[in-house]
Write an enzyme that holds these catalytic residues in place. Structure first.
Site, PDB file in Angstrom:
ATOM      1  N   SER A 148      69.410  92.632  97.845  1.00  0.00           N
ATOM      2  CA  SER A 148      68.019  92.858  97.447  1.00  0.00           C
ATOM      3  C   SER A 148      67.063  92.286  98.475  1.00  0.00           C
ATOM      4  O   SER A 148      67.351  91.283  99.128  1.00  0.00           O
ATOM      5  CB  SER A 148      67.764  92.169  96.098  1.00  0.00           C
ATOM      6  OG  SER A 148      66.388  92.093  95.827  1.00  0.00           O
ATOM      7  N   TYR A 169      67.571  84.653  90.478  1.00  0.00           N
ATOM      8  CA  TYR A 169      68.228  85.955  90.705  1.00  0.00           C
ATOM      9  C   TYR A 169      68.386  86.189  92.202  1.00  0.00           C
ATOM     10  O   TYR A 169      69.472  86.493  92.688  1.00  0.00           O
ATOM     11  CB  TYR A 169      67.407  87.098  90.087  1.00  0.00           C
ATOM     12  CG  TYR A 169      67.735  88.434  90.710  1.00  0.00           C
ATOM     13  CD1 TYR A 169      66.887  89.018  91.644  1.00  0.00           C
ATOM     14  CD2 TYR A 169      68.922  89.096  90.396  1.00  0.00           C
ATOM     15  CE1 TYR A 169      67.198  90.219  92.239  1.00  0.00           C
ATOM     16  CE2 TYR A 169      69.246  90.299  90.986  1.00  0.00           C
ATOM     17  CZ  TYR A 169      68.377  90.853  91.917  1.00  0.00           C
ATOM     18  OH  TYR A 169      68.706  92.034  92.534  1.00  0.00           O
ATOM     19  N   LYS A 210      71.825  86.573  94.904  1.00  0.00           N
ATOM     20  CA  LYS A 210      72.077  87.609  95.915  1.00  0.00           C
ATOM     21  C   LYS A 210      72.262  86.960  97.295  1.00  0.00           C
ATOM     22  O   LYS A 210      73.165  87.309  98.050  1.00  0.00           O
ATOM     23  CB  LYS A 210      70.910  88.610  95.959  1.00  0.00           C
ATOM     24  CG  LYS A 210      70.837  89.537  94.755  1.00  0.00           C
ATOM     25  CD  LYS A 210      72.027  90.471  94.660  1.00  0.00           C
ATOM     26  CE  LYS A 210      71.861  91.507  93.560  1.00  0.00           C
ATOM     27  NZ  LYS A 210      73.031  92.402  93.436  1.00  0.00           N
TER      28      LYS A 210
HETATM   29  C1  WQD Z   1      56.068  95.356  91.652  1.00  0.00           C
HETATM   30  C2  WQD Z   1      54.561  95.116  91.726  1.00  0.00           C
HETATM   31  C3  WQD Z   1      53.878  93.155  90.527  1.00  0.00           C
HETATM   32  C4  WQD Z   1      55.083  94.663  86.610  1.00  0.00           C
HETATM   33  C5  WQD Z   1      61.641  93.254  91.722  1.00  0.00           C
HETATM   34  C6  WQD Z   1      62.707  92.307  92.135  1.00  0.00           C
HETATM   35  C7  WQD Z   1      63.453  92.836  93.321  1.00  0.00           C
HETATM   36  C8  WQD Z   1      63.960  94.208  93.030  1.00  0.00           C
HETATM   37  C9  WQD Z   1      62.799  95.112  92.639  1.00  0.00           C
HETATM   38  C10 WQD Z   1      66.226  93.952  92.259  1.00  0.00           C
HETATM   39  C11 WQD Z   1      54.211  93.656  91.924  1.00  0.00           C
HETATM   40  C12 WQD Z   1      53.315  94.420  89.877  1.00  0.00           C
HETATM   41  C13 WQD Z   1      54.851  94.528  87.967  1.00  0.00           C
HETATM   42  C14 WQD Z   1      53.994  94.757  85.724  1.00  0.00           C
HETATM   43  C15 WQD Z   1      52.488  94.596  87.582  1.00  0.00           C
HETATM   44  N1  WQD Z   1      64.931  94.176  92.003  1.00  0.00           N
HETATM   45  N2  WQD Z   1      53.568  94.508  88.435  1.00  0.00           N
HETATM   46  N3  WQD Z   1      52.735  94.715  86.244  1.00  0.00           N
HETATM   47  O1  WQD Z   1      58.799  92.078  91.675  1.00  0.00           O
HETATM   48  O2  WQD Z   1      58.425  93.720  93.599  1.00  0.00           O
HETATM   49  O3  WQD Z   1      60.702  93.361  92.742  1.00  0.00           O
HETATM   50  O4  WQD Z   1      62.189  94.520  91.490  1.00  0.00           O
HETATM   51  O5  WQD Z   1      66.780  93.827  93.292  1.00  0.00           O
HETATM   52  O6  WQD Z   1      64.538  91.970  93.548  1.00  0.00           O
HETATM   53  O7  WQD Z   1      62.094  91.092  92.541  1.00  0.00           O
HETATM   54  O8  WQD Z   1      59.063  94.568  91.330  1.00  0.00           O
HETATM   55  O9  WQD Z   1      58.162  96.181  89.729  1.00  0.00           O
HETATM   56  O10 WQD Z   1      58.339  93.734  89.039  1.00  0.00           O
HETATM   57  O11 WQD Z   1      56.619  94.442  90.704  1.00  0.00           O
HETATM   58  O12 WQD Z   1      51.328  94.569  88.034  1.00  0.00           O
HETATM   59  O13 WQD Z   1      54.139  94.886  84.466  1.00  0.00           O
HETATM   60  O14 WQD Z   1      53.989  95.509  90.480  1.00  0.00           O
HETATM   61  O15 WQD Z   1      52.901  92.120  90.542  1.00  0.00           O
HETATM   62  O16 WQD Z   1      53.057  93.599  92.729  1.00  0.00           O
HETATM   63  P1  WQD Z   1      59.152  93.347  92.359  1.00  0.00           P
HETATM   64  P2  WQD Z   1      58.073  94.742  90.098  1.00  0.00           P
END
Ligand code: WQD
Length: 345
Positions: free
Chosen positions: A130, A155, A159
């Site tokens: 990841s 998490y 990884k």
């Molecule tokens: C994306 C953007 C949030 C939810 C995670 C894991 C990473 C990988 C992908 C496994 C950010 C914003 C999010 C919400 C929001 N997974 N957001 N409201 O955190 O980039 O990555 O998933 O490997 O390891 O860390 O993904 O979709 O949670 O967030 O505003 O309800 O959307 O702040 O900017 P992230 P995400």
């Protein structure tokens, strides 16, 4: 007959969101596929739909990788050419609530798998890692040679530790042939609308989809005061089908790229998309407004995470082709046809 026929790929986590899309691509490429999945975050229904789409059988075993003997039983039944290890507890937020479970499950599973593979003389391994292993980016876009380990959550650390284990066993035993794929933000669904993301909406795209079908009230956007064009978080979203095809490309290069260290590749598009961009694109797909409110930042969130995928483009002959609108269109197609995921009603 396909050059891949009679080559058996063992896909751990193959019943999951990413896993089911990978298994479908493998079957369509002519591989024989065995799946090990404990179904803690997935459902064998996904594999039934993969069999329907491909017209081929999947050898599926509901097995927990923390049970080494159970893994061995599967290896007794199948001559495995390569393992794709995707099974994992994967919720960043959840990992803060139950860190020990994350270390125990993710690390024990990996070590058991390595041990059983070695005992069966199987040394071809593709590991699902990841972008989280890069931690808080100091330079963008992220390239594979950057230092890793500054993970901001348990998490991500699981990884990172698994990557270290794989690097060390490759150094010690030249029989190992390992490829590490660092996923950025996998989203979207297969164009058929039959398979897609199910389970807890850890990530924004699934959360938006559930709001759109009325299973969540409204989206919370975590902060609009980041140093980004519209103030909301920017990520490198990659269509899950492009991601799956990246695994096929990695298998095709396994023999060609034998190194004493794992081959490491970013699987991303190299394009940054903001949270508000996601909302706008999804509204276009669904043809309706999505209610959201701007709230405070989420702990550990960074402004921007974008890949440099050029090494994968060059060495694997793979490039992400689908753009954000297709990611939203295909996810909306899946979600609207399966408002409750794989369960009816
Ligand atoms: C994306 C953007 C949030 C939810 C995670 C894991 C990473 C990988 C992908 C496994 C950010 C914003 C999010 C919400 C929001 N997974 N957001 N409201 O955190 O980039 O990555 O998933 O490997 O390891 O860390 O993904 O979709 O949670 O967030 O505003 O309800 O959307 O702040 O900017 P992230 P995400």
């Amino acid at each position: 007959m396909s050059k891949n026929c009679r080559k058996t790929i063992l896909a751990t986590g193959g019943a999951g969101y990413i896993g089911s899309h990978v298994v479908l691509e493998l079957l369509q490429a002519g591989f024989d596929v065995v799946v090990i999945d404990n179904c803690s975050g997935s459902s064998m229904e996904g594999l039934k739909r993969v069999e329907k789409l491909s017209g081929k059988k999947v050898h599926a075993y509901q097995v927990d990788l923390v049970n080494k003997a159970a893994i061995q039983e599967v290896f007794k039944k199948h001559e495995v050419y390569c393992v794709i290890h995707m099974a994992s507890l994967k919720g960043v937020g959840e990992s803060w609530k139950r860190p020990f479970d994350y270390y125990k499950v993710n690390l024990f599973s990996c070590m058991n798998l390595i041990e059983v593979m070695s005992e069966n003389n199987v040394f071809n391994l593709i590991f699902s890692s990841s972008a989280t292993v890069y931690g808080t980016p100091k330079v963008l876009p992220l390239v594979e040679t950057l230092e890793t380990g500054g993970c901001t959550n348990p998490y991500g650390r699981t990884k990172f530790f698994q990557e270290q284990i794989l690097k060390d066993i490759c150094q010690a035993d030249k029989r190992w042939n390992v490829t590490i794929l660092r996923y950025f933000n996998p989203v979207g669904a297969h164009e058929s609308g039959l398979i897609g993301p199910v389970g807890n909406p850890y990530n924004i795209m699934l959360y938006v989809a559930l709001v759109t079908v009325g299973r969540r009230d409204q989206l919370q956007i975590f902060g609009n005061d980041f140093d980004t064009p519209d103030g909301t978080g920017v990520r490198d979203y990659i269509h899950v089908v492009d991601l799956a095809k990246g695994h096929l490309a990695a298998i095709s290069k396994l023999e060609e790229h034998r190194e004493t260290q794992p081959n490491i590749y970013n699987l991303g598009t190299g394009t940054g998309i903001s949270a508000l961009d996601i909302v706008a694109a999804f509204e276009k797909s669904a043809g309706k407004k999505i209610p959201y409110e701007i709230v405070g930042r989420r702990e550990g969130d960074v402004a921007t995470i974008i890949s440099d995928p050029s090494k994968a483009n060059r060495e694997l002959g793979w490039k992400a082709e689908r753009r954000v609108q297709d990611m939203c269109d295909t996810l909306w197609n899946f979600q609207s046809k399966n408002p409750h995921g794989y369960t009816e009603g």
